[in-house]
Design an enzyme around this catalytic site. Structure first.
Site, PDB file in Angstrom:
ATOM      1  N   GLU A 159      -2.098   1.350  -9.787  1.00  0.00           N
ATOM      2  CA  GLU A 159      -0.781   2.206  -9.982  1.00  0.00           C
ATOM      3  C   GLU A 159       0.389   1.408 -10.146  1.00  0.00           C
ATOM      4  OE1 GLU A 159      -0.708   5.744  -6.699  1.00  0.00           O
ATOM      5  OE2 GLU A 159      -2.151   4.170  -5.914  1.00  0.00           O
ATOM      6  N   HIS A 180      -0.103  -1.282  -7.266  1.00  0.00           N
ATOM      7  CA  HIS A 180      -0.973  -1.009  -6.204  1.00  0.00           C
ATOM      8  C   HIS A 180      -2.377  -1.106  -6.670  1.00  0.00           C
ATOM      9  CE1 HIS A 180      -2.785   1.968  -3.131  1.00  0.00           C
ATOM     10  NE2 HIS A 180      -2.808   0.700  -2.623  1.00  0.00           N
ATOM     11  N   SER A 205       0.730  -1.322   0.079  1.00  0.00           N
ATOM     12  CA  SER A 205      -0.061   0.024   0.078  1.00  0.00           C
ATOM     13  C   SER A 205       0.794   1.369  -0.074  1.00  0.00           C
ATOM     14  CB  SER A 205      -0.944   0.093   1.348  1.00  0.00           C
ATOM     15  OG  SER A 205      -1.749  -1.079   1.358  1.00  0.00           O
ATOM     16  N   ASN A 262      -2.664   6.747  -2.111  1.00  0.00           N
ATOM     17  CA  ASN A 262      -2.437   6.910  -0.509  1.00  0.00           C
ATOM     18  C   ASN A 262      -1.943   8.230  -0.151  1.00  0.00           C
ATOM     19  OD1 ASN A 262      -3.956   4.956   0.486  1.00  0.00           O
ATOM     20  ND2 ASN A 262      -2.334   3.261  -0.077  1.00  0.00           N
TER      21      ASN A 262
HETATM   22  N1  LIG Z   1      -6.535  -4.306   1.972  1.00  0.00           N
HETATM   23  C1  LIG Z   1      -6.547  -3.434   1.208  1.00  0.00           C
HETATM   24  O1  LIG Z   1      -7.493  -2.552   1.098  1.00  0.00           O
HETATM   25  C2  LIG Z   1      -5.306  -3.100   0.458  1.00  0.00           C
HETATM   26  C3  LIG Z   1      -5.138  -2.243  -0.468  1.00  0.00           C
HETATM   27  C4  LIG Z   1      -3.993  -2.228  -1.277  1.00  0.00           C
HETATM   28  C5  LIG Z   1      -2.931  -2.706  -0.979  1.00  0.00           C
HETATM   29  N2  LIG Z   1      -2.926  -3.711   0.146  1.00  0.00           N
HETATM   30  C6  LIG Z   1      -1.717  -4.316   0.507  1.00  0.00           C
HETATM   31  O2  LIG Z   1      -1.639  -5.500  -0.077  1.00  0.00           O
HETATM   32  C7  LIG Z   1      -1.069  -6.554   0.659  1.00  0.00           C
HETATM   33  C8  LIG Z   1      -1.978  -7.692   1.444  1.00  0.00           C
HETATM   34  O3  LIG Z   1      -3.018  -7.102   1.979  1.00  0.00           O
HETATM   35  P1  LIG Z   1      -4.404  -7.663   2.415  1.00  0.00           P
HETATM   36  O4  LIG Z   1      -5.432  -6.681   2.834  1.00  0.00           O
HETATM   37  O5  LIG Z   1      -4.643  -8.843   1.344  1.00  0.00           O
HETATM   38  O6  LIG Z   1      -3.978  -8.541   3.683  1.00  0.00           O
HETATM   39  P2  LIG Z   1      -4.461 -10.041   4.347  1.00  0.00           P
HETATM   40  O7  LIG Z   1      -4.026 -10.233   5.947  1.00  0.00           O
HETATM   41  O8  LIG Z   1      -5.823 -10.222   3.919  1.00  0.00           O
HETATM   42  O9  LIG Z   1      -3.630 -11.141   3.549  1.00  0.00           O
HETATM   43  C9  LIG Z   1      -2.367 -11.464   3.729  1.00  0.00           C
HETATM   44  C10 LIG Z   1      -2.081 -12.776   3.198  1.00  0.00           C
HETATM   45  O10 LIG Z   1      -0.654 -12.944   3.364  1.00  0.00           O
HETATM   46  C11 LIG Z   1      -0.448 -14.084   3.930  1.00  0.00           C
HETATM   47  N3  LIG Z   1       0.980 -14.358   4.275  1.00  0.00           N
HETATM   48  C12 LIG Z   1       1.757 -13.884   5.360  1.00  0.00           C
HETATM   49  N4  LIG Z   1       2.947 -14.057   5.302  1.00  0.00           N
HETATM   50  C13 LIG Z   1       3.081 -14.974   4.124  1.00  0.00           C
HETATM   51  C14 LIG Z   1       4.059 -15.859   3.418  1.00  0.00           C
HETATM   52  N5  LIG Z   1       5.508 -15.731   4.036  1.00  0.00           N
HETATM   53  N6  LIG Z   1       4.032 -16.423   2.428  1.00  0.00           N
HETATM   54  C15 LIG Z   1       2.916 -16.222   1.718  1.00  0.00           C
HETATM   55  N7  LIG Z   1       1.907 -15.778   2.329  1.00  0.00           N
HETATM   56  C16 LIG Z   1       1.815 -14.963   3.534  1.00  0.00           C
HETATM   57  C17 LIG Z   1      -1.365 -14.353   5.131  1.00  0.00           C
HETATM   58  O11 LIG Z   1      -1.711 -15.729   5.397  1.00  0.00           O
HETATM   59  C18 LIG Z   1      -2.538 -13.627   4.290  1.00  0.00           C
HETATM   60  O12 LIG Z   1      -3.603 -14.577   3.729  1.00  0.00           O
HETATM   61  C19 LIG Z   1      -0.459  -5.712   1.835  1.00  0.00           C
HETATM   62  O13 LIG Z   1       0.750  -5.356   1.521  1.00  0.00           O
HETATM   63  C20 LIG Z   1      -1.458  -4.495   1.931  1.00  0.00           C
HETATM   64  O14 LIG Z   1      -0.716  -3.390   2.423  1.00  0.00           O
HETATM   65  C21 LIG Z   1      -4.091  -3.878   0.938  1.00  0.00           C
END
Ligand SMILES: NC(=O)c1ccc[n+]([C@@H]2O[C@H](COP(=O)([O-])OP(=O)(O)OC[C@H]3O[C@@H](n4cnc5c(N)ncnc54)[C@H](O)[C@@H]3O)[C@@H](O)[C@H]2O)c1
Length: 302
Positions: A145, A133, A112, A184
């Site tokens: 992005e 992103h 993010s 962001n």
């Molecule tokens: N939630 C949002 O609105 C959003 C929007 C844009 C970007 N992001 C970014 O996307 C990424 C994921 O966010 P999310 O909301 O999907 O989080 P989430 O917690 O829903 O998912 C993260 C996943 O990563 C897995 N994980 C952890 N360690 C791991 C590893 N070593 N190998 C493989 N998998 C692993 C976890 O088990 C989990 O299922 C983050 O970097 C976040 O900042 C999130």
């Protein structure tokens, strides 16, 4: 665009949705998560989304969950990471991925706000690494992005932009790798002023949200701020800025009001109270309202 082999690393909120978008557009997708229970439910979650959106449920069969990282990335043309927002975790993961992936595979992080340079600095081939992103939910919000570092090749950026355009996204090129990229930075510049207004007793939290939703928020999806500035005139914008900008909050870190909420366990909906209090019914109603709005916007796009 030719069919590509996509590896999605992380099957959480963002990862399963990103996998869904690529599979729906005919790409073969491998999906890896280190947490077995999350991986086990990924296809069902994608299926539920596809049914809800009235899209081709058979697309889920193009997603292959993998419990081994090497298996997921070995043959991929493109690897996108969506694991927890944790810099050392992402750095380590990309080094592992590089040891198995094809030398010509492109690597993307869906972080993010973390600079892509920091995530990818340990790679042997940094020319192929970039940021993509996405926004939540990935299958409803159009923007992606595409962020290049000083090392990223023009070819990798170009290919990635084409890949995302071909699956119906709106990719934009972010030319410099700054924290928060474009979306962001803008979003949180606004949030800081929102919190400052409440902190300084100008109005309450509900009023902040009402002011935005019932005024410029109504226009934002069709009128960007810089289009708006041109619409009203840059001279008027300058005059407004001379009066307003000196008074707008410029605190360089998080505001004390936010720090206090967190310290008191007022974590938002998950604890029932943040800036406002939330019953489970109010939370559910808000989630439904957002989803309905995004679906309606998408059907208008189509
Ligand atoms: N939630 C949002 O609105 C959003 C929007 C844009 C970007 N992001 C970014 O996307 C990424 C994921 O966010 P999310 O909301 O999907 O989080 P989430 O917690 O829903 O998912 C993260 C996943 O990563 C897995 N994980 C952890 N360690 C791991 C590893 N070593 N190998 C493989 N998998 C692993 C976890 O088990 C989990 O299922 C983050 O970097 C976040 O900042 C999130």
């Amino acid at each position: 665009m030719a069919k590509a082999r996509i590896a999605v690393i992380g099957a959480g909120l963002m990862g399963h949705g990103i996998a869904q978008v690529f599979a729906l557009h005919d790409h073969d997708v491998t999906l890896y998560d280190s947490f077995a229970a999350t991986l086990a439910t990924a296809k069902d979650r994608i299926k539920t989304n596809l049914v809800d959106l009235g899209e081709d449920v058979a697309a889920v069969e193009r997603v292959r969950p993998c419990s081994d990282l090497g298996d997921a990335v070995r043959n991929a043309d493109y690897v996108v990471e969506a694991v927890l927002e944790d810099l050392p975790l992402k750095q380590k993961l990309f080094q592992e991925i590089e040891s198995t992936a094809r030398p010509d595979a492109i690597f993307a992080s869906n972080t993010s706000v973390i600079p892509i340079t920091a995530i990818m600095q340990g790679l042997a081939n940094r020319a192929r690494a970039l940021g993509t992103h996405w926004w939540n939910p990935p299958y409803l919000v159009p923007l992606v992005e595409v962020i290049g570092t000083a090392w990223t090749s023009a070819e990798a950026i170009d290919w990635t932009i084409k890949l995302h355009a071909a699956v119906g996204k709106t990719p934009v090129h972010v030319k410099k790798d700054v924290p928060g990229f474009v979306g962001n930075r803008l979003q949180h510049a606004l949030w800081r002023e929102c919190i400052a207004l409440v902190q300084n007793g100008i109005c309450d939290a509900e009023t902040v949200d009402t002011v935005i939703k019932a005024s410029f928020g109504r226009r934002l999806a069709v009128l960007g701020p810089l289009e708006n500035a041109d619409l009203v005139g840059t001279d008027l914008t300058l005059a407004i800025h001379k009066t307003v900008l000196p008074d707008i909050d410029r605190t360089p870190g998080p505001l004390p009001y936010l720090e206090k909420l967190v310290a008191r366990g007022k974590l938002g909906m998950k604890s029932g109270e943040g800036f406002r209090t939330w019953t489970p019914e109010q939370q559910q109603a808000l989630r439904q309202r957002v989803l309905a709005h995004l679906k309606q916007a998408r059907s208008k796009d189509a």
